[in-house]
Design an enzyme around this catalytic site. Sequence first.
Site, mmCIF file in Angstrom:
data_model
loop_
_atom_site.group_PDB
_atom_site.id
_atom_site.type_symbol
_atom_site.label_atom_id
_atom_site.label_comp_id
_atom_site.label_asym_id
_atom_site.label_seq_id
_atom_site.Cartn_x
_atom_site.Cartn_y
_atom_site.Cartn_z
ATOM 1 N N GLY A 273 51.991 -23.791 22.521
ATOM 2 C CA GLY A 273 52.967 -24.376 23.413
ATOM 3 C C GLY A 273 53.980 -25.272 22.732
ATOM 4 C CG HIS A 274 56.997 -28.999 24.048
ATOM 5 N ND1 HIS A 274 58.262 -28.484 23.860
ATOM 6 C CD2 HIS A 274 57.135 -30.354 24.058
ATOM 7 C CE1 HIS A 274 59.135 -29.485 23.768
ATOM 8 N NE2 HIS A 274 58.470 -30.621 23.877
ATOM 9 C CG PHE A 275 53.498 -31.675 21.837
ATOM 10 C CD1 PHE A 275 54.180 -32.600 21.065
ATOM 11 C CD2 PHE A 275 53.615 -31.747 23.215
ATOM 12 C CE1 PHE A 275 54.965 -33.585 21.658
ATOM 13 C CE2 PHE A 275 54.396 -32.730 23.820
ATOM 14 C CZ PHE A 275 55.067 -33.657 23.032
ATOM 15 C CG ASP B 102 58.432 -25.282 24.349
ATOM 16 O OD1 ASP B 102 58.454 -25.768 25.498
ATOM 17 O OD2 ASP B 102 58.862 -25.884 23.360
#
Length: 325
Positions: free
Chosen positions: A301-303, A275
């Site tokens: 990552g983030h999602f 992230d």
Amino acid sequence: MEITFRQLIRGLSIGLFTNTLMMAQSTQKSILNHHIMENHSIHYRNTQINGLNLFYREAGPSDAPTILLLHGYPTSSHMFRNLIPILSTKYHVIAPDLPGFGYSDAPDHQQFSYTFDNLANTMQAFVDKLGMKRFAVYIFDYGAPVGLRLAMNNPEKITGIISQNGNAYEEGLSKEWNPIQKYWKDPSENNRLALKDFVSKEATYFQYHHGVSDVSLIAPEAYTLDQKFLDRSGNIEIQLDLVKDYRTNVALYPKFHEYFRKHQPKLLLVWGNKDPYFLPEGAEAYKKDIPNARLKFYNTGHFALETHVMEIGTEILEFMKTLPQ
């Protein structure tokens, strides 16, 4: 061989009984399948909260334990489209769009106060209207400060917390926050204008793709739908107001930690370790205050739901078994 009339009647009776039994079983199976489909179908609903139309997704048996899913920036309840069918096999799932996001109302920023306190107040009214007495809460990104405010204000309602890249510690903030923190310290018009690219399609694409080893897993409709809403007239001012107010969340971190230490809520941390905004250190920091928290990192990552929804869904199902009803 000659067949007697009695044998013929007996054969016909057995056949008729067998066919009737098979038809009854088929009908029962059809009714059961319909019931299952009803429980597992996602319903798309709207409700009025403090003069605003709030959109939300609902699925699963209404008498099962409830999970409230709170999305982050720049998305909506659409981010849970693949998770909801996994969780709703056993649980009652509710996923609203926050004001200013998705299909909920997005009044002009001069008519509605886009602060995290106000988002939390709106969600409190939503929870109260739906009669949610006890529930687990899934917090992600912006959903974290909203959900943690709910938890602090309603400790008796919270059965557990699932944090997916939902930060609550300063060590979790990456250098990507530096320009935003500059705006917090000096909320001048120049510093505000410098953040306008924050809502650009390039920034949205970056949030979805950074740290993902197999980008073919990222559904294009996810980030293009988010961008469609970001591009609405006046939305940039809404988002910049929220960016500015995010500093109040950092200021509340000590209060969140106090809540963690006092109430020791059951906690599952499922975290994308690449992230760009919320670092793995932020996930590990939770264990300072909740030592029994379960922490699981994913190489993404983030999602994280875009790439690891099955793994995260399985972790949540196992976690939910451990919660009080």
